[in-house]
Design a protein around this motif. Structure first.
Motif, PDB file in Angstrom:
ATOM      1  N   ASP A  85       0.849  -1.189   0.000  1.00  0.00           N
ATOM      2  CA  ASP A  85       0.000   0.000   0.000  1.00  0.00           C
ATOM      3  C   ASP A  85       0.884   1.238   0.000  1.00  0.00           C
ATOM      4  OD1 ASP A  85      -1.815   2.009   0.350  1.00  0.00           O
ATOM      5  OD2 ASP A  85      -2.818   1.109   2.080  1.00  0.00           O
ATOM      6  N   ALA A  86       0.809   2.035  -1.073  1.00  0.00           N
ATOM      7  CA  ALA A  86       1.668   3.208  -1.198  1.00  0.00           C
ATOM      8  C   ALA A  86       1.443   4.193  -0.063  1.00  0.00           C
ATOM      9  CB  ALA A  86       1.425   3.893  -2.545  1.00  0.00           C
ATOM     10  N   ALA A  87       0.220   4.279   0.442  1.00  0.00           N
ATOM     11  CA  ALA A  87      -0.085   5.230   1.515  1.00  0.00           C
ATOM     12  C   ALA A  87       0.648   4.897   2.803  1.00  0.00           C
ATOM     13  CB  ALA A  87      -1.597   5.263   1.766  1.00  0.00           C
ATOM     14  N   GLU A  88       1.058   3.659   2.959  1.00  0.00           N
ATOM     15  CA  GLU A  88       1.768   3.239   4.168  1.00  0.00           C
ATOM     16  C   GLU A  88       3.279   3.469   4.071  1.00  0.00           C
ATOM     17  OE1 GLU A  88       0.826  -0.784   5.008  1.00  0.00           O
ATOM     18  OE2 GLU A  88      -1.309  -0.427   5.365  1.00  0.00           O
ATOM     19  N   LEU A  89       3.757   3.800   2.878  1.00  0.00           N
ATOM     20  CA  LEU A  89       5.203   3.930   2.675  1.00  0.00           C
ATOM     21  C   LEU A  89       5.876   4.937   3.599  1.00  0.00           C
ATOM     22  CD1 LEU A  89       5.689   3.631  -1.189  1.00  0.00           C
ATOM     23  CD2 LEU A  89       6.801   2.246   0.570  1.00  0.00           C
ATOM     24  N   PRO A  90       5.403   6.189   3.681  1.00  0.00           N
ATOM     25  CA  PRO A  90       6.118   7.161   4.531  1.00  0.00           C
ATOM     26  C   PRO A  90       6.267   6.701   5.972  1.00  0.00           C
ATOM     27  CG  PRO A  90       4.576   8.289   3.093  1.00  0.00           C
ATOM     28  CD  PRO A  90       4.281   6.839   2.955  1.00  0.00           C
ATOM     29  N   GLY A  91       5.190   6.177   6.559  1.00  0.00           N
ATOM     30  CA  GLY A  91       5.262   5.715   7.943  1.00  0.00           C
ATOM     31  C   GLY A  91       6.196   4.540   8.116  1.00  0.00           C
ATOM     32  N   ARG A  92       6.135   3.580   7.182  1.00  0.00           N
ATOM     33  CA  ARG A  92       7.017   2.409   7.255  1.00  0.00           C
ATOM     34  C   ARG A  92       8.477   2.822   7.090  1.00  0.00           C
ATOM     35  NH1 ARG A  92       4.428  -2.425   5.371  1.00  0.00           N
ATOM     36  NH2 ARG A  92       2.514  -2.694   6.600  1.00  0.00           N
ATOM     37  N   MET A  93       8.709   3.751   6.187  1.00  0.00           N
ATOM     38  CA  MET A  93      10.081   4.190   5.925  1.00  0.00           C
ATOM     39  C   MET A  93      10.665   4.898   7.136  1.00  0.00           C
ATOM     40  SD  MET A  93       9.383   5.428   2.020  1.00  0.00           S
ATOM     41  CE  MET A  93      10.960   6.179   1.705  1.00  0.00           C
ATOM     42  N   VAL A  94       9.896   5.784   7.749  1.00  0.00           N
ATOM     43  CA  VAL A  94      10.370   6.499   8.937  1.00  0.00           C
ATOM     44  C   VAL A  94      10.669   5.513  10.065  1.00  0.00           C
ATOM     45  CG1 VAL A  94       9.654   8.045  10.797  1.00  0.00           C
ATOM     46  CG2 VAL A  94       9.313   8.716   8.415  1.00  0.00           C
ATOM     47  N   ALA A  95       9.761   4.563  10.289  1.00  0.00           N
ATOM     48  CA  ALA A  95       9.961   3.583  11.359  1.00  0.00           C
ATOM     49  C   ALA A  95      11.197   2.731  11.102  1.00  0.00           C
ATOM     50  CB  ALA A  95       8.721   2.711  11.498  1.00  0.00           C
ATOM     51  N   SER A  96      11.387   2.316   9.844  1.00  0.00           N
ATOM     52  CA  SER A  96      12.536   1.478   9.501  1.00  0.00           C
ATOM     53  C   SER A  96      13.853   2.240   9.640  1.00  0.00           C
ATOM     54  CB  SER A  96      12.393   0.953   8.076  1.00  0.00           C
ATOM     55  OG  SER A  96      13.494   0.134   7.719  1.00  0.00           O
ATOM     56  N   LEU A  97      13.884   3.486   9.192  1.00  0.00           N
ATOM     57  CA  LEU A  97      15.096   4.298   9.321  1.00  0.00           C
ATOM     58  C   LEU A  97      15.486   4.474  10.781  1.00  0.00           C
ATOM     59  CD1 LEU A  97      14.456   7.087   6.657  1.00  0.00           C
ATOM     60  CD2 LEU A  97      16.319   5.415   6.634  1.00  0.00           C
ATOM     61  N   LYS A  98      14.509   4.779  11.618  1.00  0.00           N
ATOM     62  CA  LYS A  98      14.788   4.988  13.037  1.00  0.00           C
ATOM     63  C   LYS A  98      15.294   3.705  13.685  1.00  0.00           C
ATOM     64  CE  LYS A  98      11.698   7.432  15.321  1.00  0.00           C
ATOM     65  NZ  LYS A  98      10.388   7.926  15.778  1.00  0.00           N
ATOM     66  N   HIS A  99      14.730   2.573  13.273  1.00  0.00           N
ATOM     67  CA  HIS A  99      15.133   1.295  13.862  1.00  0.00           C
ATOM     68  C   HIS A  99      16.509   0.844  13.361  1.00  0.00           C
ATOM     69  CE1 HIS A  99      14.956  -2.797  15.356  1.00  0.00           C
ATOM     70  NE2 HIS A  99      15.192  -3.241  14.123  1.00  0.00           N
ATOM     71  N   GLU A 100      16.694   0.859  12.055  1.00  0.00           N
ATOM     72  CA  GLU A 100      17.925   0.324  11.470  1.00  0.00           C
ATOM     73  C   GLU A 100      19.136   1.190  11.760  1.00  0.00           C
ATOM     74  OE1 GLU A 100      18.262  -2.496  10.287  1.00  0.00           O
ATOM     75  OE2 GLU A 100      16.241  -3.149   9.792  1.00  0.00           O
ATOM     76  N   PHE A 101      18.962   2.519  11.710  1.00  0.00           N
ATOM     77  CA  PHE A 101      20.102   3.417  11.847  1.00  0.00           C
ATOM     78  C   PHE A 101      20.132   4.142  13.198  1.00  0.00           C
ATOM     79  CE2 PHE A 101      19.326   2.905   7.331  1.00  0.00           C
ATOM     80  CZ  PHE A 101      20.599   2.640   6.841  1.00  0.00           C
ATOM     81  N   LEU A 102      19.275   3.717  14.119  1.00  0.00           N
ATOM     82  CA  LEU A 102      19.238   4.297  15.471  1.00  0.00           C
ATOM     83  C   LEU A 102      19.116   5.818  15.416  1.00  0.00           C
ATOM     84  CD1 LEU A 102      22.022   2.114  17.156  1.00  0.00           C
ATOM     85  CD2 LEU A 102      19.560   1.696  17.062  1.00  0.00           C
TER      86      LEU A 102
END
Length: 232
Positions: free
Chosen positions: A98-115
Motif C-alpha cells: 500500500d503506497a499510503a503506508e510507505l512514509p510511515g514504514r520508511m520512517v519507522a525502519s530508518l529509526k530502527h535500522e540506523f538508530l
C-alpha cells in the motif's frame, strides 16, 4: 681549517652521508664498525648498537602499519554494517504494497535500522487520494526551494529550520540531515519532498561528514515515494 659542529677540517656531515650512500661496499670492508657504532635509543638515554636501532625503527614502522590496517578493517566492517541496514530498509520498502503506508514504514525502519532519534517525511504535489495525510501537509515555498537547491544531503546544525518542526520534538534537535527527494539528480522539475533526520547530539550530523549512504537512502526513498505522485 677550524673544527665545528657541521664538519671536521672542511668535511661536512653531508659529505660523509653522500660518501656512504655512494659507497655500498664500505661497511663490507669495515664490518667491525657496525658493532662499534653506538646510537641513543628513542626510548631512553641508553646507547644501542646500529643493528638494535634499526630493529627499533622497523618495529615502529610495523606498529604504524598494523594500526593503519586495523583502521581499514574497522572502516570496512562499519561500511558492511551500514550496507546491511540499507538492504533491510530497501526490503521493507519493497514489501510495502500500500503506497499510503510507505512514509510511515520508511520512517519507522530508518529509526530502527540506523538508530535515528527522530525522522520525518514531507511530500508536496501528491496524488489526490493522499491529500490530507500527515506526510502531505503543506510546506512553505522556502522549504520547497531549499530542497530543490540541494545537490547533496544537508548535514549540520539545526539553525531553526522549518523542517525541524516536522519532527516529534524539534526543539531538542541539535543536528539534522535533510535529504531531497527527487526522481533523479538530473530531474529539472526539482524536489518533490524532503526526508529529515534529527538528533539531540550536535555531532551526529556534522557538516564535514560523508554523505554517500545518505544519498543512497535518498535515491531509494525517492523511487519508492514516486508512487504517491500523480501518474502520467
Amino acid at each position: 681549517m677550524s673544527n665545528n659542529a657541521d664538519g671536521v677540517q672542511g668535511i661536512t656531515e653531508a659529505d660523509i652521508a653522500n660518501y656512504l650512500a655512494n659507497t655500498p661496499g664500505f661497511f663490507e670492508r669495515h664490518a667491525e664498525l657496525l658493532g662499534a657504532i653506538q646510537l641513543t635509543s628513542p626510548h631512553g638515554q641508553r646507547a644501542v648498537s646500529l643493528q638494535e636501532r634499526q630493529m627499533e625503527m622497523l618495529r615502529e614502522r610495523i606498529k604504524g602499519l598494523e594500526l593503519k590496517i586495523m583502521e581499514m578493517i574497522r572502516n570496512s566492517q562499519e561500511n558492511v554494517a551500514i550496507a546491511e541496514r540499507l538492504h533491510r530498509y530497501t526490503r521493507t520498502i519493497l514489501l510495502t504494497a500500500d503506497a499510503a503506508e510507505l512514509p510511515g514504514r520508511m520512517v519507522a525502519s530508518l529509526k530502527h535500522e540506523f538508530l535515528i532519534p527522530q525522522a520525518a517525511i514531507r511530500l508536496w504535489g501528491v496524488d489526490v487520494p493522499h491529500n490530507g495525510a500527515t506526510y502531505a501537509e503543506p510546506a512553505s515555498d522556502d522549504v520547497k526551494s531549499f530542497a530543490s537547491s540541494l545537490t547533496l544531503p544537508y548535514c549540520g546544525a539545526n539553525a531553526g529550520f522549518e523542517a525541524s518542526e516536522w519532527l516529534e520534538d524539534g526543539v531538542t534537535v541539535a543536528s539534522m540531515a535533510m535529504i531531497p527527494l527527487r526522481h533523479g539528480m538530473d530531474d529539472k522539475s526539482g524536489a518533490f519532498g524532503l526526508l529529515v533526520l534529527g538528533s539531540p547530539d550536535p555531532t551526529r550530523y556534522a557538516a564535514d561528514m560523508g554523505t554517500e549512504f545518505l544519498m543512497r537512502i535518498g535515491e531509494v526513498s525517492s523511487a519508492a515515494l514516486s508512487r504517491l505522485r500523480p501518474q502520467a
